[in-house]
Design an enzyme around this catalytic site. Structure first.
Site, PDB file in Angstrom:
ATOM      1  NE  ARG A   1      -1.998  -1.867   2.891  1.00 38.59           N
ATOM      2  CZ  ARG A   1      -2.032  -3.138   2.519  1.00 38.59           C
ATOM      3  NH1 ARG A   1      -2.906  -3.532   1.631  1.00 38.59           N
ATOM      4  NH2 ARG A   1      -1.216  -4.022   3.029  1.00 38.59           N
ATOM      5  CB  THR A   2       3.415   2.544   2.320  1.00 40.50           C
ATOM      6  OG1 THR A   2       2.629   2.182   3.444  1.00 40.50           O
ATOM      7  CG2 THR A   2       4.067   3.888   2.584  1.00 40.50           C
TER       8      THR A   2
ATOM      9  CE  LYS B   1      25.820  -5.494  -4.973  1.00 40.92           C
ATOM     10  NZ  LYS B   1      25.772  -4.502  -6.031  1.00 40.92           N
TER      11      LYS B   1
ATOM     12  NE  ARG C   1       6.977   0.878   5.130  1.00 43.27           N
ATOM     13  CZ  ARG C   1       5.747   0.481   5.397  1.00 43.27           C
ATOM     14  NH1 ARG C   1       5.427  -0.790   5.281  1.00 43.27           N
ATOM     15  NH2 ARG C   1       4.829   1.327   5.774  1.00 43.27           N
TER      16      ARG C   1
ATOM     17  CG  HIS D   1       3.616   4.766   8.513  1.00 41.33           C
ATOM     18  ND1 HIS D   1       3.965   5.438   7.376  1.00 41.33           N
ATOM     19  CD2 HIS D   1       2.950   3.656   8.097  1.00 41.33           C
ATOM     20  CE1 HIS D   1       3.536   4.767   6.322  1.00 41.33           C
ATOM     21  NE2 HIS D   1       2.908   3.678   6.734  1.00 41.33           N
TER      22      HIS D   1
END
Lengths: 146, 308
Positions: B51-52, B80, B101, B129
């Site tokens: 969704r985000t 890495k 995120r 958030h």
């Protein structure tokens, strides 16, 4: 009363809660110093009943801020030429860097080990420090009761 | 230039301006369809999020901009061993704004310290958030017409639910707000939220463990899911996940003008028979999320004044 020799120059950390002197000793890494260090445990105290005291000889570069974050109630006596030139409670710094570590396993500092551990004083009244990254509160370690 | 790392990075006035812009964009999307032409949004997602990420991408595309990015740490240089600081210094040369995120709390803050482009925190672990909070605020403002004088029920996982913590912080700045905190004992709001936000702001609240009994009082019911990924112990998750389930029968006692919000994804805490009820607003909420993000992107890029 046990008598420990006076200091010509140095620091006396007073009003340490009884039983916590060794924690401070280890935390400040005093064992690595070449100078004289005296630990007095369970000294009588009008204010606290029993207290610990640490006397450290010589001109030291001890991070007093570090002590304030962990033990906000201790007092510091600074001795110069056999005289107490300053006697004050430790003051809580508004921000500390690499003094205490964030123990939140979800914090970015647990992944990126190059980051400095930064804490901000968010509640002066209760001496609460929070990690600037994850806002987890720093929990002081207390002496375990037997 | 400014970054949005926490919902509290914005003043009430800045949030009001943002929500007003989002509201205008919702009413007249075509007027804003080209204001980000020539601009690029980097979506740096170190953990999956449907969704985000799609909401951010839709927001930038709606504004006429373009998007690039990665969807998991495995498909980025993080696999890495590259640090967030190094990644963002590179990404700063590829894009004009970045939505990040990360599973680790504080990662977007670190990025903001090294970035030359605005960083939007798109969720960092169980921490902040802010665009979900903006979405929640926009939804309430659009549906109820106000952000003050509301009795808000927060239900489910109030301990680990970052959306709940952010919403409490954000709503504590408005007048006439009252919270009813509905959760099992193990998932109550953390002490610091009670002491440093609710008590400190003088916000009235009660902590209860029964959803049905408290429904009639609510103007907003904010449901949350018990999140498996926030538990270290699978047994605790299984024991608590089905504690509160909202169904049509329970909803009978709620006000006609109450609205049900949920940050989604829903598992089973809202029965599907609730979906057709006019009070079910969670899918509309996801839609408002696009407009909240459009307004934020436009504001941070400084293109919000292109449309008068």
């Amino acid at each position: 009363m046990l008598n420990i020799g006076g200091l010509n120059q140095g620091i006396v950390i007073d009003h340490i809660p009884a039983g916590e002197a060794m924690q401070i000793y280890e935390y400040l890494n005093l064992g690595a110093l070449d100078c004289e260090v005296a630990i007095i445990k369970n000294a009588s105290s009008k204010k606290m009943g029993r207290k610990d005291i640490i006397k450290i000889e010589g001109p030291l570069t001890i991070n007093i801020d570090a002590l304030a974050v962990r033990n906000p109630n201790v007092t510091i006596n600074i001795i110069e030429n056999d005289v107490i030139v300053a006697k004050r409670p430790v003051t809580l710094p508004s921000e500390v860097k690499n003094i205490i570590k964030c123990k939140n396993p979800r914090c970015i500092t647990s992944l990126d080990l190059t980051l400095p551990h930064m804490f901000k004083l968010t509640n002066k009244e209760n001496s609460v420090y929070r990690c600037v990254y994850c806002e987890e509160a720093y929990k002081r370690e207390r002496t375990k009761k037997a | 230039m400014k970054h949005i790392i926490s919902p509290m990075d914005m003043t009430v006035e800045e949030i009001e301006n943002l929500l007003e812009l989002a509201s205008k964009m919702y009413a007249n999307p075509e007027k804003y369809a080209h204001i980000c032409e020539g601009k690029k949004l980097a979506t740096c997602f170190y953990e999956p999020s449907t969704r985000t990420r799609l909401s951010f991408e839709a927001a930038m595309l709606n504004l006429g901009g373009k998007v690039l990015g990665f969807q998991s740490a495995d498909s980025s240089s993080a696999s890495k061993g590259e640090t967030v600081a190094d990644t963002i210094r590179v990404v700063s040369h590829y894009a004009d704004i970045c939505a990040m995120r990360h599973p680790k709390e504080g990662a977007p803050l670190v990025a903001s310290q090294y970035s030359s482009i605005p960083i939007i925190n798109a969720g960092d672990g169980g921490h902040n958030h802010p665009t979900q909070t903006l979405t929640d605020l926009l939804t309430m403002r659009q549906l109820k017409g106000r952000l003050n004088n509301l009795t808000i029920g927060l239900c489910g996982d109030l301990k680990f639910g970052r959306t709940v913590h952010s919403l409490i912080k954000a709503m504590s700045r408005y007048e006439g707000i009252r919270f009813i905190l509905i959760s099992p004992d193990e998932l109550k709001v953390p002490t610091y939220i009670r002491e440093e936000v609710l008590d400190a702001c003088g916000i009235p609240y009660v902590e209860v463990s029964n959803l049905e009994e408290n429904l009639p009082e609510l103007d907003i019911l904010y449901m949350t899911r018990v999140q498996r990924e926030r538990f270290f112990n699978e047994e605790d998750y299984i024991r608590l996940k089905d504690t509160f389930i909202l169904d049509k029968k329970k909803l009978a006692g709620a006000k006609e003008d109450m609205f049900i919000l949920h940050p989604l994804p829903r598992i089973n805490e809202i029965a599907v028979d609730v979906d057709d009820d006019p009070r079910a607003a969670y899918f509309r909420q996801a839609g408002f999320g696009v407009y909240a993000r459009m307004a934020l992107i436009a504001t941070l890029l400084g293109v919000d004044k292109k449309v008068q």
